[in-house]
Design a protein around this motif. Structure first.
Motif, PDB file in Angstrom:
ATOM      1  N   GLN A 116      65.036  -4.204  55.345  1.00  0.00           N
ATOM      2  CA  GLN A 116      65.374  -3.383  54.360  1.00  0.00           C
ATOM      3  C   GLN A 116      66.446  -3.807  53.585  1.00  0.00           C
ATOM      4  OE1 GLN A 116      65.513   0.492  56.543  1.00  0.00           O
ATOM      5  NE2 GLN A 116      63.138   0.735  56.395  1.00  0.00           N
ATOM      6  N   ARG A 117      67.410  -4.795  54.126  1.00  0.00           N
ATOM      7  CA  ARG A 117      68.309  -5.361  53.102  1.00  0.00           C
ATOM      8  C   ARG A 117      67.958  -5.696  51.739  1.00  0.00           C
ATOM      9  NH1 ARG A 117      71.871  -8.752  57.604  1.00  0.00           N
ATOM     10  NH2 ARG A 117      72.560  -6.785  58.701  1.00  0.00           N
ATOM     11  N   LYS A 118      68.847  -5.395  51.014  1.00  0.00           N
ATOM     12  CA  LYS A 118      68.305  -5.398  49.494  1.00  0.00           C
ATOM     13  C   LYS A 118      67.662  -7.152  49.344  1.00  0.00           C
ATOM     14  CE  LYS A 118      69.801  -4.783  44.752  1.00  0.00           C
ATOM     15  NZ  LYS A 118      69.182  -6.235  44.248  1.00  0.00           N
ATOM     16  N   LYS A 119      68.449  -8.045  49.641  1.00  0.00           N
ATOM     17  CA  LYS A 119      68.141  -9.498  49.387  1.00  0.00           C
ATOM     18  C   LYS A 119      66.916  -9.758  50.159  1.00  0.00           C
ATOM     19  CE  LYS A 119      72.253 -11.360  47.508  1.00  0.00           C
ATOM     20  NZ  LYS A 119      73.322 -12.230  47.812  1.00  0.00           N
ATOM     21  N   ILE A 120      66.211  -9.058  51.235  1.00  0.00           N
ATOM     22  CA  ILE A 120      65.267  -9.218  52.008  1.00  0.00           C
ATOM     23  C   ILE A 120      64.062  -8.134  51.451  1.00  0.00           C
ATOM     24  CG2 ILE A 120      64.204  -9.553  54.257  1.00  0.00           C
ATOM     25  CD1 ILE A 120      66.976  -9.713  55.102  1.00  0.00           C
ATOM     26  N   CYS A 156      65.388 -15.364  54.072  1.00  0.00           N
ATOM     27  CA  CYS A 156      66.260 -15.846  55.415  1.00  0.00           C
ATOM     28  C   CYS A 156      65.757 -17.445  55.874  1.00  0.00           C
ATOM     29  CB  CYS A 156      65.742 -14.791  56.655  1.00  0.00           C
ATOM     30  SG  CYS A 156      66.043 -13.043  56.221  1.00  0.00           S
ATOM     31  N   HIS A 157      64.821 -17.704  55.440  1.00  0.00           N
ATOM     32  CA  HIS A 157      64.291 -19.322  55.883  1.00  0.00           C
ATOM     33  C   HIS A 157      64.246 -19.941  54.674  1.00  0.00           C
ATOM     34  CE1 HIS A 157      62.577 -18.115  59.603  1.00  0.00           C
ATOM     35  NE2 HIS A 157      61.999 -17.127  58.937  1.00  0.00           N
ATOM     36  N   VAL A 185      67.937 -20.314  59.931  1.00  0.00           N
ATOM     37  CA  VAL A 185      67.623 -18.922  59.510  1.00  0.00           C
ATOM     38  C   VAL A 185      69.010 -18.594  59.210  1.00  0.00           C
ATOM     39  CG1 VAL A 185      67.291 -16.763  60.492  1.00  0.00           C
ATOM     40  CG2 VAL A 185      65.899 -18.320  60.941  1.00  0.00           C
ATOM     41  N   ARG A 186      69.138 -17.905  57.970  1.00  0.00           N
ATOM     42  CA  ARG A 186      70.537 -17.364  57.367  1.00  0.00           C
ATOM     43  C   ARG A 186      70.027 -15.999  56.721  1.00  0.00           C
ATOM     44  NH1 ARG A 186      71.650 -21.067  59.610  1.00  0.00           N
ATOM     45  NH2 ARG A 186      72.861 -22.949  58.920  1.00  0.00           N
ATOM     46  N   ILE A 187      70.368 -14.872  57.441  1.00  0.00           N
ATOM     47  CA  ILE A 187      69.948 -13.629  57.333  1.00  0.00           C
ATOM     48  C   ILE A 187      70.932 -12.927  56.472  1.00  0.00           C
ATOM     49  CG2 ILE A 187      69.598 -11.410  57.842  1.00  0.00           C
ATOM     50  CD1 ILE A 187      68.718 -12.645  60.761  1.00  0.00           C
ATOM     51  N   PRO A 188      70.579 -12.679  54.904  1.00  0.00           N
ATOM     52  CA  PRO A 188      71.565 -12.226  54.100  1.00  0.00           C
ATOM     53  C   PRO A 188      72.037 -10.840  54.296  1.00  0.00           C
ATOM     54  CG  PRO A 188      69.141 -12.469  53.195  1.00  0.00           C
ATOM     55  CD  PRO A 188      69.095 -12.897  54.477  1.00  0.00           C
ATOM     56  N   GLN A 189      73.423 -10.815  53.979  1.00  0.00           N
ATOM     57  CA  GLN A 189      73.897  -9.548  54.139  1.00  0.00           C
ATOM     58  C   GLN A 189      73.407  -8.232  53.296  1.00  0.00           C
ATOM     59  OE1 GLN A 189      75.811  -8.785  57.202  1.00  0.00           O
ATOM     60  NE2 GLN A 189      74.982 -10.602  57.671  1.00  0.00           N
TER      61      GLN A 189
END
Lengths: 127, 174
Positions: free
Chosen positions: B143-147, B156-157, B170-174
């Protein structure tokens, strides 16, 4: 040599087909004079016909210099103003493709040449 | 008993064996490198990847892509129609590298094997393999805004449009 230098300058430029101004000029040729302020209103106007997005700004944000985000897929979208994203409004086929897709998406109809000219004039005017 | 114990010959054999094994391990693709083949050329990424991640064709079987590419006028509620030559070219790209194509890699075979033969799923996120690979991701992360949605692979990929889904990237945006 005086003739060669401008030619070399042309070669050194990125290989964009056209400039935003050329794209605007060809739209104005079809529509008549363009108004950047009408274009700005159009960009922000809410449409009740929108299936997913109810305005241009829904995905592109209120600020054409800011990156946008697709309202449904959430994919990041490059800024739409040429001042912030230099390949915007340089490929006539791409411009036409997105007017077709997005006018249909937001307005459920094609945009008129006047709307396209105004929109383009607004995007060029953003500094 | 002549050649037992530590002799030069045995040491050499051991060294060569260890060396060859080390090289073999080094060359082998790490299990983490989830790499899917992508269509050559830019048409696929330009056309499909402008609204969403250019999903690797190997994430769905060919029958899924055939169904999807025959319904582009109503593509998840949007009109994504293409000119016929483009549509056919992209469909061919997708079919050629689909999860069930003859040279599919191990991951693609697992994706394909988890889909019933009579099903043509349209959403990658509803396939068994996707769910299995992402079962540790809590809902609030999606549900994060950038995802926003699990279908936003590229959030994330970062190299998803190149078919690269490796966990180390994998980099999961905050």
């Amino acid at each position: 040599m005086k003739r060669v230098v401008p030619l070399l300058v042309l070669l050194a430029l990125p290989a964009y087909a056209e400039t935003p101004q050329q794209i605007l000029d060809s739209l104005v040729a079809q529509a008549g004079p363009a108004s950047a302020s009408r274009g700005e209103q159009f960009f922000r106007a809410k449409s009740s016909a929108g299936k997913t997005a109810d305005s241009c700004a829904a995905c592109h944000t209120d600020n054409p210099k800011a990156p946008g985000q697709h309202v449904k897929t959430h994919k990041a979208i490059d800024p739409i103003a040429p001042v912030a994203q230099k390949d915007r409004f340089t490929d006539p086929a791409k411009v036409e493709k997105w007017f077709k897709r997005n006018c249909n998406e937001v307005l459920a109809r094609a945009c008129t040449p006047q709307e396209k000219a105004d929109f383009t004039a607004y995007m060029i005017s953003v500094k | 008993m002549k050649d037992t114990g530590i002799t030069w010959k045995n040491l050499l054999t051991l060294t060569v064996a260890v060396g060859v094994t080390a090289v073999a391990i080094g060359q082998a693709p790490a299990d983490d490198d989830a790499i899917f083949p992508m269509p050559a050329g830019k048409a696929y990424v330009n056309e499909c990847g402008s609204c969403h991640t250019a999903f690797a064709p190997g994430l769905l079987p060919a029958r899924s892509w055939r169904k999807m590419m025959s319904e582009l006028a109503n593509h998840f509620g949007e009109d994504a129609s293409l000119e016929e030559p483009h549509r056919l070219a992209i469909l061919k790209d997708l079919e050629t590298l689909a999860a069930d194509f003859p040279h599919a890699n191990m991951r693609m075979r697992r994706i394909s094997a988890a889909i019933p033969g009579n099903a043509a799923p349209q959403r990658i996120i509803e396939t068994g393999y996707f769910k299995y690979m992402h079962d540790e991701v809590p809902k609030h992360i999606w549900q994060r805004k950038k995802i926003g949605t699990p279908g936003n692979c590229i959030a994330c990929h970062p190299r998803a449009n190149e078919g690269r889904y490796g966990e180390r990237e994998v980099r999961i945006p905050q």
